[in-house]
Motif scaffolding. Structure first.
Motif, PDB file in Angstrom:
ATOM      1  N   VAL A 377       0.855  -1.191   0.000  1.00  0.00           N
ATOM      2  CA  VAL A 377       0.000   0.000   0.000  1.00  0.00           C
ATOM      3  C   VAL A 377       0.888   1.236   0.000  1.00  0.00           C
ATOM      4  N   ALA A 378       0.590   2.197  -0.876  1.00  0.00           N
ATOM      5  CA  ALA A 378       1.376   3.433  -0.994  1.00  0.00           C
ATOM      6  C   ALA A 378       0.498   4.629  -0.640  1.00  0.00           C
ATOM      7  N   ALA A 379       1.008   5.478   0.220  1.00  0.00           N
ATOM      8  CA  ALA A 379       0.374   6.771   0.522  1.00  0.00           C
ATOM      9  C   ALA A 379       1.205   7.854  -0.154  1.00  0.00           C
ATOM     10  N   ILE A 380       0.555   8.707  -0.942  1.00  0.00           N
ATOM     11  CA  ILE A 380       1.256   9.682  -1.784  1.00  0.00           C
ATOM     12  C   ILE A 380       0.803  11.080  -1.396  1.00  0.00           C
ATOM     13  N   SER A 381       1.756  12.008  -1.285  1.00  0.00           N
ATOM     14  CA  SER A 381       1.433  13.411  -0.990  1.00  0.00           C
ATOM     15  C   SER A 381       2.320  14.311  -1.829  1.00  0.00           C
ATOM     16  N   ASP A 382       1.804  15.490  -2.132  1.00  0.00           N
ATOM     17  CA  ASP A 382       2.507  16.470  -2.973  1.00  0.00           C
ATOM     18  C   ASP A 382       3.441  17.308  -2.108  1.00  0.00           C
ATOM     19  N   VAL A 383       4.738  17.274  -2.405  1.00  0.00           N
ATOM     20  CA  VAL A 383       5.732  18.067  -1.660  1.00  0.00           C
ATOM     21  C   VAL A 383       6.468  19.008  -2.600  1.00  0.00           C
ATOM     22  N   THR A 384       5.793  19.395  -3.698  1.00  0.00           N
ATOM     23  CA  THR A 384       6.436  20.290  -4.668  1.00  0.00           C
ATOM     24  C   THR A 384       6.809  21.616  -4.032  1.00  0.00           C
TER      25      THR A 384
END
Length: 780
Positions: A377-384
């Motif tokens: 399971v992958a949790a993805i968040s934007d850190v741009t």
């Protein structure tokens, strides 16, 4: 529901009686007493009888009104008592409302607990925050209830729905029943607990299990969030028994807020049920991007937020390695470490494979324990934004290092150029145009000036050059420089100038501002190899709320804006962020130094201004400059150009004793000779300590001090401050190759001090010294 009462049939008469105020009743009683007194004293029997009958009639009317008011109040209390018996224990919020003024007459305990009711509350207050016209909505609902006998209205309130039932009870009253229909959140069915907070820190969702933790402990949601951040173990220790053991907290920050997932730890002995297909609708509602992967990198599930972050629109998602890059090792190895259990959790920041812009995503992999499956399971968040701040910080450190290097090199070069230029001027005093050596000396002088211009560019990009700030009028300044700019652009390019109305002056260094215009126009010229048009525009802009652009905040105020536009080749988007970097150029070798735009940036920023660039390939480029608008009354007269000839000493100033302090021997030698040629006596010192030792002799009292600013040991302002109490009025001339803020501030604290920047010519130096000495002589 109670039936019609006697109050219903007497309502018109009661309403008239209730409209009589106590003050009006008092006036009627006084009038009746006056009429009775008149009837008793009048001699005429008929008139006296009429007065007494009128008085009796008024007394009867007043008594009737008072009785009706009392009866109405009694009946109203009786009616309210009936409603209390029926609706006091109702789960809905019940209110009795007057139809004439929409005032709340009575409310049951549930209504008083849920609603903010005051003594003079109006029913429209229940719609505050739900409707733009609360009172108008309440009046319309009353009208429909009166027409139909009963009316029900539904109104969304967040994720729930409010149900308003209005029943017409009497001609003057209506009963309101308000209930909340709570919608079950699909996230409640997930096999792990969630705590979501919005960008302002407010609680947007909390799993029922965690709500129980807050209710039993009595802590606020903000405190609960802080504990999840700093001390998650204390939160896990207080979880109810129905949650599985071995949980750990996963923190997922994002632009719209932050989410905490209480997930099963791979090291736990107890097994939990994985995300089932029946729970996928709940995952779709989460603002956290969730994906499910096989060990070979195949994506088996993506929720809506994950598709948005990964910019996927097709039905078949590609391999993870095809859409993310920058791991530094094969993606399959990374997945295998987690799937096999060698790593319980792995977090990496990867770059989205996109040609349009740079997007960085933080991907956290975890393997839930679910039998023999090796899915991850992958949790993805934007850190741009975080990566952008990191890049800007790195860039600022690089610019600071380049600036320090450029400042140090420029300081040493300016000392050398001062010595070369100064001794060349001394030689020119002994050679006229007919001399065979005169052309060679002029070549030395011209190339020294070119070298000085290059050093000024280095100081501009490091923002350490010495600027002479004046308030200038843009129309006058541009009218003076437009002729030079026309010669620079050539015949194939048209240069146009347009001034806006009421454009305020700006405060900057006039010479350096002209350099800014020249660099930007030359840059636009090079972007027009086949010819075209360059437009220079000015306008006044008011920013009452400030302005945010390209990550830079302009404070609120009035600004003067200058734009330089061209319709040339444009700048590619990937290179647009590098145009102000030192030594960056797209020109061929030998055609540019890469210092033109970095010099412009340094001068504008040192002047307190802002510069932005926008460009599109094949369309053109626009540079926009913002300067704080100055009052026209603050405009200063243009300085007279300095004389380049050496004035005769005997005709200008008296001879003076000058203490010259300079650590560079060639510069000190030139300055001493220049002063001696003016008839002054010169005492030389190579450092601040040597100057103090010379001045320890009470017989030596110089008329003038000339000192370098930056020297080993005591710098110029420091040693001057130590002797200022003995020489409070003696003029001081500071010399420096560049100006540092701390030393400029120290110079500003010293009275009767002036400054000259290196490199300077023989004429500039002697004229500055002589003018200061002459000014003191006139004052004495």
């Amino acid at each position: 529901m109670p039936g019609p009462s006697l109050l219903t049939y007497l309502q018109p008469i009661v309403h008239l009686a209730q409209r009589l105020r106590l003050s009006q009743i008092r006036r009627l009683l006084v009038l009746a007493a006056v009429l009775a007194a008149v009837g008793l004293v009048l001699p005429h029997a008929a008139i006296a009888l009429v007065a007494l009958m009128a008085a009796a009639t008024l007394l009867v009317l007043v008594a009737g009104a008072v009785a009706l008011r009392a009866a109405a109040e009694h009946l109203r209390r009786h009616e309210i008592g009936l409603f209390e018996q029926v609706f006091a224990a109702d789960d809905a919020a019940c209110l009795l409302v007057n139809l004439h003024d929409h005032a709340v007459i009575w409310a049951n305990p549930r209504a008083r607990a849920r609603l903010d009711l005051t003594e003079s509350a109006r029913i429209g207050a229940v719609f505050d925050g739900l409707s733009a016209d609360p009172d108008g909505l309440a009046a319309r609902l009353h009208d429909r209830a009166q027409a139909r006998g009963e009316f029900t209205h539904h109104l969304p309130a967040g994720q729930n729905t409010c149900r308003f039932t209005i029943t017409h009870v009497t001609q003057n009253t209506a009963l309101w029943r308000i209930s909340v229909q709570e919608a079950r959140d699909p996230r409640d069915k997930l096999p792990f607990a969630i705590a979501q907070f919005d960008a302002d820190g407010g609680l947007s969702y909390l799993s029922p299990e965690l709500q129980g933790v807050i209710d039993t402990s009595g802590i606020s949601p903000a405190t609960f969030r802080d504990r999840l951040r700093s001390d998650p173990d204390s939160v896990l220790a207080g979880l109810p028994e129905q949650l599985p053991g071995g949980l750990s907290v996963l923190h997922l920050p994002a632009e719209q807020g932050e989410t905490f997932l209480l997930l099963p730890d791979a090291r736990a002995t107890r097994q939990v049920v994985a995300l089932a297909s029946s729970d996928m609708d709940a995952l779709e509602m989460m603002p956290v991007a969730i994906a499910r992967l096989r060990p070979d990198g195949t994506i088996t599930y993506l929720n809506q937020e994950a598709r948005r972050l990964l910019r996927l629109r097709g039905s078949e998602p590609p391999l993870l390695s095809a859409i993310l890059e920058g791991l530094g090792r094969p993606v399959l190895e990374w997945l295998a470490d987690v799937a096999s259990g060698r790593l319980s959790r792995a977090t990496e920041v990867l770059r989205l494979n996109s040609d349009t812009d740079e997007t960085y995503l933080r991907v956290t992999l975890a393997r839930p324990v679910q039998g023999t499956s090796e899915d991850v399971v992958a949790a993805i968040s934007d850190v741009t934004e975080l990566k952008s701040l990191e890049a800007k910080f790195t860039q600022s450190q690089k610019m600071q290092a380049i600036g320090q290097l450029a400042g140090g090199v420029a300081h040493d070069f300016n000392n050398l150029l001062t010595a070369i230029s100064g001794h060349c001027d001394l030689l020119l005093l002994r050679h006229d145009r007919s001399d065979l050596d005169y052309p060679d000396l002029m070549q030395i002088q011209q190339n020294t000036n070119r070298a000085a211009a290059l050093v000024r560019q280095l100081l501009a990009l490091s923002r350490q050059q010495t600027l002479k700030f004046v308030t200038i009028d843009l129309q006058e300044t541009m009218a003076d420089v437009i002729h030079l700019l026309n010669r620079l652009v050539g015949e194939k390019i048209t240069l146009s100038l347009r001034h806006g109305e009421t454009v305020a002056p700006i405060r900057t260094d006039k010479r350096q501002f002209e350099q800014v215009l020249m660099n930007l126009v030359v840059n636009a010229r090079d972007a027009l190899p086949m010819g075209g048009e360059i437009r220079i525009e000015t306008e006044a802009v008011a920013l009452p709320q400030g302005f945010m652009r390209d990550g830079v905040h302009l404070p609120a105020g009035d600004y003067t804006v200058i734009r330089i536009r061209d319709d040339g080749t444009g700048i590619p988007q990937p290179l647009l962020g590098k145009v102000f970097d030192p030594f960056f150029t797209t020109k061929r070798p030998g055609e540019g130094t890469g210092l033109g735009l970095s010099t412009v940036y340094g001068i504008v920023k040192q002047s307190g201004g802002y510069i932005f660039v926008e460009s599109e390939e094949g369309v053109g480029t626009t540079f926009t400059l913002y300067f704080t608008a100055q009052s026209p009354s603050a405009q200063q007269p243009t300085e007279e150009p300095r004389r380049k000839t050496l004035p005769p000493a005997a005709l200008q100033v008296r001879r003076a004793l000058v203490l010259l302090v300079e650590d560079e021997a060639p510069v000190r030698s030139f300055a001493a000779r220049a002063l001696e040629l003016q008839g002054h006596r010169v005492i030389e010192a190579d450092c601040g300590e040597a100057a103090l030792e010379i001045l320890s002799n009470p017989d030596i009292r110089p008329d003038f001090f000339v000192s370098d600013v930056i020297m080993p040991g005591l710098d110029g302002p420091s040693w001057i401050e130590l002797i200022r109490d003995r020489f409070p009025e003696t003029p001081v001339l500071f010399m420096s190759g560049y100006a540092e803020d701390s030393r400029v501030a120290a110079q500003a604290r010293i009275s009767n001090a002036s400054f000259i920047g290196k490199p300077f010519s023989l004429a500039e130096f002697t004229e500055t010294v002589n003018s200061q000495i002459q000014r003191r002589s006139e004052a004495a």
